[in-house]
Design a protein around this motif. Structure first.
Motif, PDB file in Angstrom:
ATOM      1  N   THR A 247       2.727  -7.232   3.756  1.00  0.00           N
ATOM      2  CA  THR A 247       1.735  -6.187   3.965  1.00  0.00           C
ATOM      3  C   THR A 247       0.932  -6.423   5.234  1.00  0.00           C
ATOM      4  O   THR A 247       0.710  -7.578   5.632  1.00  0.00           O
TER       5      THR A 247
ATOM      6  N   ASP B 136      -4.085   2.978  -0.158  1.00  0.00           N
ATOM      7  CA  ASP B 136      -4.111   1.974   0.904  1.00  0.00           C
ATOM      8  C   ASP B 136      -5.247   1.012   0.582  1.00  0.00           C
ATOM      9  O   ASP B 136      -6.422   1.368   0.688  1.00  0.00           O
ATOM     10  N   SER B 137      -4.917  -0.206   0.172  1.00  0.00           N
ATOM     11  CA  SER B 137      -5.950  -1.144  -0.279  1.00  0.00           C
ATOM     12  C   SER B 137      -6.888  -1.547   0.845  1.00  0.00           C
ATOM     13  O   SER B 137      -8.079  -1.813   0.610  1.00  0.00           O
ATOM     14  N   ASP B 138      -6.391  -1.607   2.076  1.00  0.00           N
ATOM     15  CA  ASP B 138      -7.231  -1.953   3.229  1.00  0.00           C
ATOM     16  C   ASP B 138      -8.316  -0.891   3.423  1.00  0.00           C
ATOM     17  O   ASP B 138      -9.507  -1.208   3.555  1.00  0.00           O
TER      18      ASP B 138
ATOM     19  N   THR C 115      -5.423  -8.695  -0.478  1.00  0.00           N
ATOM     20  CA  THR C 115      -4.158  -8.501  -1.181  1.00  0.00           C
ATOM     21  C   THR C 115      -3.724  -9.662  -2.065  1.00  0.00           C
ATOM     22  O   THR C 115      -2.909  -9.463  -2.970  1.00  0.00           O
TER      23      THR C 115
ATOM     24  N   THR D  29      -2.137  -5.540   5.316  1.00  0.00           N
ATOM     25  CA  THR D  29      -3.500  -5.760   4.841  1.00  0.00           C
ATOM     26  C   THR D  29      -3.744  -7.257   4.708  1.00  0.00           C
ATOM     27  O   THR D  29      -2.825  -8.026   4.433  1.00  0.00           O
TER      28      THR D  29
ATOM     29  N   ASP E 277       0.822  -1.209   0.000  1.00  0.00           N
ATOM     30  CA  ASP E 277       0.000   0.000   0.000  1.00  0.00           C
ATOM     31  C   ASP E 277       0.856   1.259   0.000  1.00  0.00           C
ATOM     32  O   ASP E 277       1.780   1.400   0.805  1.00  0.00           O
ATOM     33  N   ASN E 278       0.543   2.173  -0.925  1.00  0.00           N
ATOM     34  CA  ASN E 278       1.282   3.423  -1.081  1.00  0.00           C
ATOM     35  C   ASN E 278       2.756   3.205  -1.391  1.00  0.00           C
ATOM     36  O   ASN E 278       3.577   4.107  -1.203  1.00  0.00           O
TER      37      ASN E 278
END
Length: 217
Positions: A111, A16-18, A118, A113, A9-10
């Protein structure tokens, strides 16, 4: 051949996928639109500030997985990939992965997440190895609880050490790319720490320690 580790993420993607998955659930009407949105925003700020209670966050984030069938969740995730993730995959991130792949390095995404969110993203990026938060699953359904140690802050180091042992490899000459102050414990462990579009705290640390700083934006 070295190990090239990437935050997600980022770092490889520009969101941020979460957090984005939580907002997607709000848009689908799958969660309480007011309470979930407010909590999701609050936890994101805690994460940015380095004060996130990961277990409190996972109580929020994993609960919806237990409330819907795998079929429904998978259908939503396909929509999520197309509408929220694909537009935010960074071409320079894909180029960086390709350079390490061409060198013969082993690619690993690590990650905080969860794997449901993911796993398909790592697959889309062509990365076979993924360390992520593991949602507990019983008889084919998620329980809403986490299995094992969350891969967050020092937990990333713990989970990585387990992975290294299982794969009979080491951190010798390893790379780690991350944007976040929360990844300092792992950045300190590798020979080649790289700050990617870093937050202010990580940028200061990277400058102080003479770590490489790059942008994939």
């Amino acid at each position: 051949m070295s190990l090239a580790i990437f935050d997600l993420d980022n770092t490889l993607i520009s969101i941020d996928s979460d957090h984005a998955w939580g907002q997607f659930l709000v848009e689908q009407g799958a969660v309480d639109p007011v309470r979930y949105h407010e909590a999701n925003e609050r936890f994101l700020e805690d994460y940015k500030n380095g004060t996130l209670d990961i277990h409190a966050y996972l109580e929020l984030a994993l609960k919806p997985l237990a409330e819907y069938s795998r079929e429904q969740l998978n259908a939503w995730h396909q929509q999520f990939m197309a509408s929220k993730i694909e537009p935010h995959i960074l071409p320079k991130g894909e180029e960086l992965l390709a350079r390490h792949r061409e060198r013969g390095d082993t690619l690993l995404i690590i990650t905080a997440t969860n794997r449901f969110v993911t796993g398909p993203i790592a697959e889309r990026l062509g990365v076979d190895d993924l360390i992520a938060v593991e949602p507990e699953c019983v008889d084919g359904r998620y329980t809403g609880r986490v299995h094992g140690t969350p891969s967050f802050r020092e937990g990333k180091v713990e989970r990585l050490e387990t992975w290294l042992s299982r794969n009979a490899t080491s951190l010798h000459d390893a790379w780690f790319y991350s944007d976040s102050l929360n990844d300092l414990p792992l950045l300190e462990k590798v020979d080649h720490p790289v700050a990617v579009d870093p937050d202010d705290t990580l940028r200061r640390e990277a400058e102080r320690r003479d770590w490489r700083i790059i942008s994939l934006r």
